[in-house]
Each structure stands twice: as structure tokens, then as C-alpha cells.
Design an enzyme around this catalytic site. Structure first.
Site, PDB file in Angstrom:
ATOM      1  CG  ASP A 199     -15.175  15.038   8.919  1.00  0.00           C
ATOM      2  OD1 ASP A 199     -16.017  15.912   8.636  1.00  0.00           O
ATOM      3  OD2 ASP A 199     -14.923  14.676  10.083  1.00  0.00           O
ATOM      4  CG  HIS A 222     -39.248  42.734  22.724  1.00  0.00           C
ATOM      5  ND1 HIS A 222     -37.931  43.093  22.894  1.00  0.00           N
ATOM      6  CD2 HIS A 222     -39.910  43.170  23.830  1.00  0.00           C
ATOM      7  CE1 HIS A 222     -37.806  43.734  24.041  1.00  0.00           C
ATOM      8  NE2 HIS A 222     -38.990  43.788  24.637  1.00  0.00           N
ATOM      9  NE  ARG A 259     -12.662  13.993  13.753  1.00  0.00           N
ATOM     10  CZ  ARG A 259     -12.702  12.953  14.593  1.00  0.00           C
ATOM     11  NH1 ARG A 259     -12.444  13.131  15.875  1.00  0.00           N
ATOM     12  NH2 ARG A 259     -13.027  11.750  14.166  1.00  0.00           N
ATOM     13  CD  GLU A 271      -4.186  27.073  19.510  1.00  0.00           C
ATOM     14  OE1 GLU A 271      -4.935  26.109  19.709  1.00  0.00           O
ATOM     15  OE2 GLU A 271      -3.590  27.256  18.423  1.00  0.00           O
ATOM     16  CB  ILE A 282     -12.458  19.119  19.935  1.00  0.00           C
ATOM     17  CG1 ILE A 282     -13.253  18.709  18.701  1.00  0.00           C
ATOM     18  CG2 ILE A 282     -12.401  17.975  20.953  1.00  0.00           C
ATOM     19  CD1 ILE A 282     -12.775  17.430  18.036  1.00  0.00           C
ATOM     20  CD  GLU A 300     -20.163   2.771  11.073  1.00  0.00           C
ATOM     21  OE1 GLU A 300     -20.210   3.733  10.280  1.00  0.00           O
ATOM     22  OE2 GLU A 300     -19.247   2.612  11.908  1.00  0.00           O
TER      23      GLU A 300
END
Ligand code: NAD
Length: 614
Positions: free
Chosen positions: A455, A587, A415, A346, A327, A177
Site C-alpha cells: 500500500d 459443467h 485509506r 457516497e 470496504i 512489526e
């Protein structure tokens, strides 16, 4: 040939059980284990199999019959030779008395009603490419002098899960990492910190909303530095926990940035720039993705991505969010609650493309009333960095006539997978046209001893998909036959209200011309929702009109992200509307809205008045 009477095996406490299917008729030739009939209790559906090969002489039951232990099902002309060759000996005796394993043991298991509709957990399918030419995964014991038996690249949710599972299965694991804390984007600069800030946003909003209901705490005094310190503490608790878990499992953690040097070797650059080689027997690539950048933007600290947004370095008067996806809208929720005037631009004509419009509508209604602007079908054509702000020019359906000045611009336009960044081509890994590493159902790449998960291995780019894939890859690396056979992966936008969906969307159902039945429940009729001070929200379930099974679900409202898990389980378990509606939900909870939507589909709802269709 001798005649064998096959009878209903021990049904335990059950009596007068319904025969819902009869699979055989007189004259049918059967192999051992072929299903004879299907029984259904209120708890499970079970097949009764033929105990041995033979030809059906007569059938004593029909669909709708009720049977109990010992009742005759069929008479079988048994094939002697085959019967004798069965392990356990005398087939006829076995048929009379039930098989040696108790006869009902396998039959009594709850089976999906149409197992063929589901991918069987069988031998792993072949990896892409020429399967015959491909060697099998190297077994654990085959120590070939490599530095690492299994190396995992990337310690995000996919990578650390894979590493820990592989270690639990007895492999020697090295986890590489580049950052000091484990946990990847999700824990450090993604899911977890954003949810901490979203919680703060919700507290601010709820206390504000309670003012007109007789509870006034006054204006919140926001200390962004303290908020960020708390958020960082949440993250640290989790990442420290991962370091402990790695230690407990003897997972070797190597700090550095790994690239493939060849199909069997990594080059690892440590933080001080030193490079070293690490050879491996098997590898799981879990190197994730990075935020996509918009080309042509000026270099300016006021233009940030999702990582920068979590730092709350500036709370300007006006902010622009580019990208109305998950995001962008989550971070807009945070900054709006903190008092910033938010605008969203957008490119497509809808927020959260891919999600049904009726689910996005309550969110859009709420944020249109709060945000400065929501510009759909619009793009940014230019950003000029000026000392007094970022001057943005727009083009498209909702573009303002004049350029607008903002103190902060968040770019959240998707991404990109990190395949190229790890030198995937040097290992010979096949990538698709979007840069995702191609994998099979065992998460094995075109190079059989290298797996890819999360990913980097394809959408959806979600942590919970990565963790499941990580387990599959680790198990496959350890020689198990696991493969990824989840039917559905839920999606959640942790906005206010939250939007969550799983399985088939209604737009997909329409586009595919599927025959579906819909059950919806508006949350304006939920006592619990009203008690939370909310009237917005919707639960929608989509059932296959033929089989009645749940195919997809969508929820918008408070805590929709937690609620969607029930729908995911219901899809995996082949539930129909009755299964869900007859399950007693507590409930008063928001979970009831799922049962009510199922009742609406089944026509049994009493919490709404739905006129009968004639
Ligand atoms: P996204 O793909 O969800 O949304 C990006 C949005 O930007 C899209 O709506 C797209 O149409 C729009 N866009 C693209 N180019 C644009 C442009 N030039 N101008 C204006 N709009 C533009 O991507 P994201 O929100 O960045 O998230 C990235 C990934 O991370 C996704 O796969 C997402 O699912 C995942 N993620 C998930 C969660 C969660 O589960 N809650 C949270 C964060 C991220």
C-alpha cells in the site's frame, strides 16, 4: 561463403504443422537466432531461429504451408567467420543437424505471439532519479557491521512474504512489526476477518432465501460474541501459522514501531516505550496504510472505521455507512444480514467508482431493495453525537430533507499510505504528491538499498499486489534481476453478489477510444446459478478488435472473486476468445460463464441465441 540448408528441427509428435508467419525473404541479412518462421500447433506457437548469421538465398515455405521435421525452410549463404566463431564450432554442420542444444529446445518453447508487447524480464530498469550516480544494491556478503543484513518493516502480506522469500534466498532477515500477531491489516483486521463475517452473512441469507423453496430453518439466532470469537479464531490460526513460518526460516521478529532515523538506521519503539537503534544494510519498507478519517467528526465510540466494524460491538436499529467503495459495501453486507437497517452515502454518483456500471448494477439493484437508503452524489456535512444517537446532516443529490439519526456510523472513505508515519523523509525517500513512496520496477526507492512495497508504494492497495511486490523486492535485495511485470491486478468486492474485474474496464476502453470486441454472458442462463437460487450475474470479456487478445474482464455474481483469476491468467497468457472458449470448462459450474462469454465474442455460442450480424 557456403550454402546451408536450414530445416525444421525435431517437432516431437507433431506433423504437418502450420507455418503462421515467415519473417524472412531472399536477400535478408540475418544474425544468429533471428526468427525465420513461426509455427503454430494447437498447443503452442514457436519460432524457428536462424542457426547462424548469413544471407537468405531462398525461402522454401510460405504462410499456410504445413511442415514436418526435416522439411527445408530456407537456404542460407553462411558467413564463415561468424559461423566459426559461434560456440560449438562448425556452423554449417550445426545448421544441418540442429544446434548442439538440440536445435528446437529454445524454439519449441511457447512464446507470446508479440513478445515486444510485454515487458521483458531483463536487467532491472533504473531507479527513479539519477541512475548513473546511484550505487548498486549492496551484495549479501558485504557485511558492513550493520545490525541487520535485511530489515523488513511491517509484517502484512507484503512484508512477511518479502521476509520469507529473502530468508529462503539466504539473507539474514529481521522483521519489525508493531503488533504482536504477524499478518498486518489483511489478516488481523481486514481481508480475512471480513471474509469470515461475510461467510456468516451469506449463510444467513441463503437459509432465509430457501424458506420459500421448501427449506425453513426458522429465524437465525445470532450471537455476535460467538461469531466474533469464531472470526478471531480463524485469524489466530493464520497469524500463529506465520509465527511458525518465521521461526522455521530463522527470521528474527522484533516487536516495535519502526521509524527511519537515517538512510541506514531505524529507531524502534517497543510497546513499553523503550527506544533502540537498528542499523541495516538493506531495508524493505512494507508499512501499509491506515483508514482515512473524515475531518470534523465528533469523538464518539459509535463512529467506527473498518477495524471497529469487525468487532460487531453494536447491532443498532439503523446504521450509516459513509463511502460506497469496497470496504463500505462489504461491511454493509454483513450488518444488513445481521438485521441492521443500513444506509449508504457516497460522494460520487456511483457505487464502487472505477468499476463498470453494468457490473455494479446487479449489486445495486439487490441492495437498493434491501437497504434503507443509498444516497449517491451526496455527502455528510455534520454529525452531532447525542445520547440517543448520531444525528447526521446530508447535502447533495439524494440528501434527505431532514437530518437522520443512526446508532452507528462507519467511515470507509479510503485509506492513506503510512509513508509519513515511518519518517520516510529522514531516509531521504522520495514521496509522490499523495504520499506514496516512489519506486521502480524492482520496488527500489530513490535510496537504492531501500525498497518499498504494498500500500505504501502506490495503488491499488490490495494484498495480492503487495505479496507479488514483496517477492520482487526480496529477490532484488538478494541480487536477482526480478522486477514487477504483472500486466494486471484483479479487484474484488466481496459483496452479495460479488463484483470482480481485471485489466481494462469498458469505461476505460471507451474513454481511450479503443477498438474492442465484447462478449457477455448473463447468468440468468447459467444452470448452476439458477441451481444456487440466483438469477443475477454477468460475465463480460473485452477483446482487442485487432489482435483478438483478451484485454479486460468483469464478473458480477456468486463467487465472482474466485472466477476472475481465470481471466487474469488469460490476459497474462495473451489468450483470445477461441483459447478461452475452446478450453473445456467443467459443467455445471459458474466458470462456464467465462467460456460462454468468450464464445459469445467468437460467435460460436449455443447457450444463448445471438442473431448473426450481417
Ligand atoms: P475506496 O477508495 O474503495 O472507497 C471509498 C469510497 O468513499 C469512494 O467511493 C469515495 O468516493 C467515497 N468517499 C470519499 N469521501 C467521501 C465522503 N466524504 N462522503 C461519502 N463518500 C466518500 O476505499 P475503501 O473502501 O475505504 O477501501 C480502501 C482500500 O482498501 C481500497 O484501496 C480498497 O481497494 C482496499 N480494500 C480492498 C478490499 C478487497 O480487495 N476486497 C477490501 C477492503 C479494502
Amino acid at each position: 561463403m557456403s550454402s546451408v540448408e536450414v530445416r525444421v528441427p525435431d517437432l516431437g509428435d507433431f506433423e504437418n504443422v502450420d507455418v503462421v508467419e515467415v519473417h524472412v525473404k531472399a536477400g535478408d541479412k540475418l544474425a544468429a537466432e533471428d526468427p525465420l518462421i513461426t509455427l503454430e500447433t494447437d498447443k503452442a506457437t514457436m519460432d524457428v531461429p536462424a542457426p547462424q548469421p548469413g544471407t537468405v538465398e531462398s525461402v522454401a515455405v510460405s504462410v499456410g504451408s504445413k511442415v514436418s521435421t526435416g522439411d527445408l525452410i530456407v537456404t542460407l549463404a553462411a558467413e564463415e567467420e561468424a559461423a566459426k566463431s559461434k560456440p560449438g564450432g562448425d556452423g554449417a554442420a550445426g545448421a544441418e543437424a540442429g544446434r548442439e542444444d538440440g536445435g528446437m529446445a529454445p524454439a519449441a518453447r511457447s512464446e507470446p505471439r508479440e513478445p515486444e508487447a510485454r515487458e521483458a524480464r531483463g536487467p532491472a530498469p533504473a531507479p527513479p532519479g539519477d541512475a548513473a550516480a546511484r550505487p548498486q544494491a549492496r551484495p549479501r556478503a558485504a557485511a558492513g557491521g550493520a545490525d541487520a543484513q535485511l530489515v523488513v518493516i511491517g509484517a502484512g502480506p507484503g512484508g512477511y512474504t518479502a521476509a520469507f522469500r529473502a530468508a529462503d534466498l539466504g539473507l539474514e532477515v529481521t522483521l519489525v512489526e508493531r503488533h504482536r500477531p504477524l499478518g498486518g491489516v489483511c489478516l488481523n483486521v481486514g481481508c480475512i476477518p471480513s471474509k469470515a463475517l461475510l461467510h456468516a452473512a451469506r449463510v444467513i441469507e441463503e437459509t432465509r432465501e430457501m424458506r420459500e423453496r421448501g427449506l425453513d430453518f426458522g429465524e437465525p439466532r445470532i450471537d455476535p460474541r460467538k461469531l466474533v470469537a469464531w472470526k478471531n479464531e480463524v485469524v489466530k490460526q493464520l497469524t500463529d501459522g506465520l509465527a511458525t513460518l518465521a521461526k522455521q526460516r530463522n527470521v528474527r521478529v522484533v516487536r516495535g514501531s519502526a521509524q527511519f532515523a537515517s538512510p541506514d538506521e531505524l529507531e524502534i519503539a517497543s510497546p513499553d516505550g523503550e527506544k533502540r537503534r537498528l542499523s541495516f544494510e538493506q531495508c524493505i519498507l512494507a508499512a501499509g496504510s491506515e483508514a482515512a478519517a473524515l475531518p470534523g467528526l465528533p469523538q464518539d465510540p459509535r463512529i467506527i472505521d473498518s477495524t471497529g466494524a469487525l468487532e460487531l460491538r453494536a447491532l443498532p436499529e439503523r446504521m450509516l455507512v459513509i463511502g460506497g467503495g469496497i470496504i463500505g459495501l462489504e461491511m454493509a453486507t454483513v450488518y444488513d444480514a445481521l438485521g441492521v437497517k443500513v444506509s449508504v452515502v457516497e460522494l460520487t454518483k456511483t457505487l464502487i467508482p472505477g468499476c463498470d456500471r453494468d457490473l455494479v448494477r446487479p449489486l445495486e439493484k439487490r441492495i437498493r431493495a434491501r437497504y434503507e437508503a443509498i444516497m449517491l452524489g451526496t455527502k455528510v456535512t455534520k454529525i452531532e453525537a447525542q445520547p440517543e444517537g448520531l444525528v447526521v446532516t446530508f447535502e447533495g443529490d439524494d440528501a434527505p430533507a431532514e437530518p437522520q439519526r443512526y446508532g452507528l456510523v462507519l467511515v470507509a472513505v479510503g485509506r492513506r499510505p503510512n509513508g509519513k508515519a515511518v519518517g520516510a523523509e529522514r531516509a531521504g525517500l522520495a514521496l509522490d504528491e499523495r504520499g506514496f513512496v516512489r519506486v521502480d520496477k524492482q520496488m527500489r526507492t530513490s535510496v537504492p538499498h531501500i525498497f518499498a512495497i504494498g500500500d505504501i508504494a502506490g495503488p491499488p492497495m490490495l494484498a495480492h499486489k503487495a505479496t507479488h511486490e514483496g517477492k520482487v523486492a526480496a529477490e532484488a535485495a538478494a541480487g536477482e534481476k526480478s522486477h514487477f511485470d504483472a500486466r494486471v491486478v484483479p479487484s474484488v468486492a466481496y459483496t452479495d453478489p460479488e463484483v470482480a474485474w481485471v485489466g481494462l474496464t469498458e469505461e476505460e476502453a471507451k474513454a481511450k477510444g479503443l477498438d474492442y470486441r465484447k462478449g457477455t454472458f448473463p447468468w440468468s442462463a447459467s444452470g448452476r446459478n439458477l441451481g444456487l437460487g440466483r438469477s443475477d450475474g454477468l460475465t463480460k470479456l473485452l477483446f482487442d478488435a485487432g489482435t483478438g487478445r483478451l484485454l479486460g474482464a468483469g464478473i458480477v455474481g456468486v463467487n465472482a472473486g474466485d472466477l476472475i483469476a481465470e481471466a487474469a491468467l488469460a490476459i497474462e497468457m495473451d489468450c483470445d476468445a477461441e483459447d478461452i472458449g475452446l478450453t473445456v470448462h467443467p459443467h455445471p459450474t459458474l466458470s462456464e460463464t467465462i467460456a460462454f462469454a468468450a464464445e459469445a465474442a467468437a460467435g460460436t455460442i449455443t447457450d444463448l441465441y445471438v442473431p448473426r450480424r450481417r
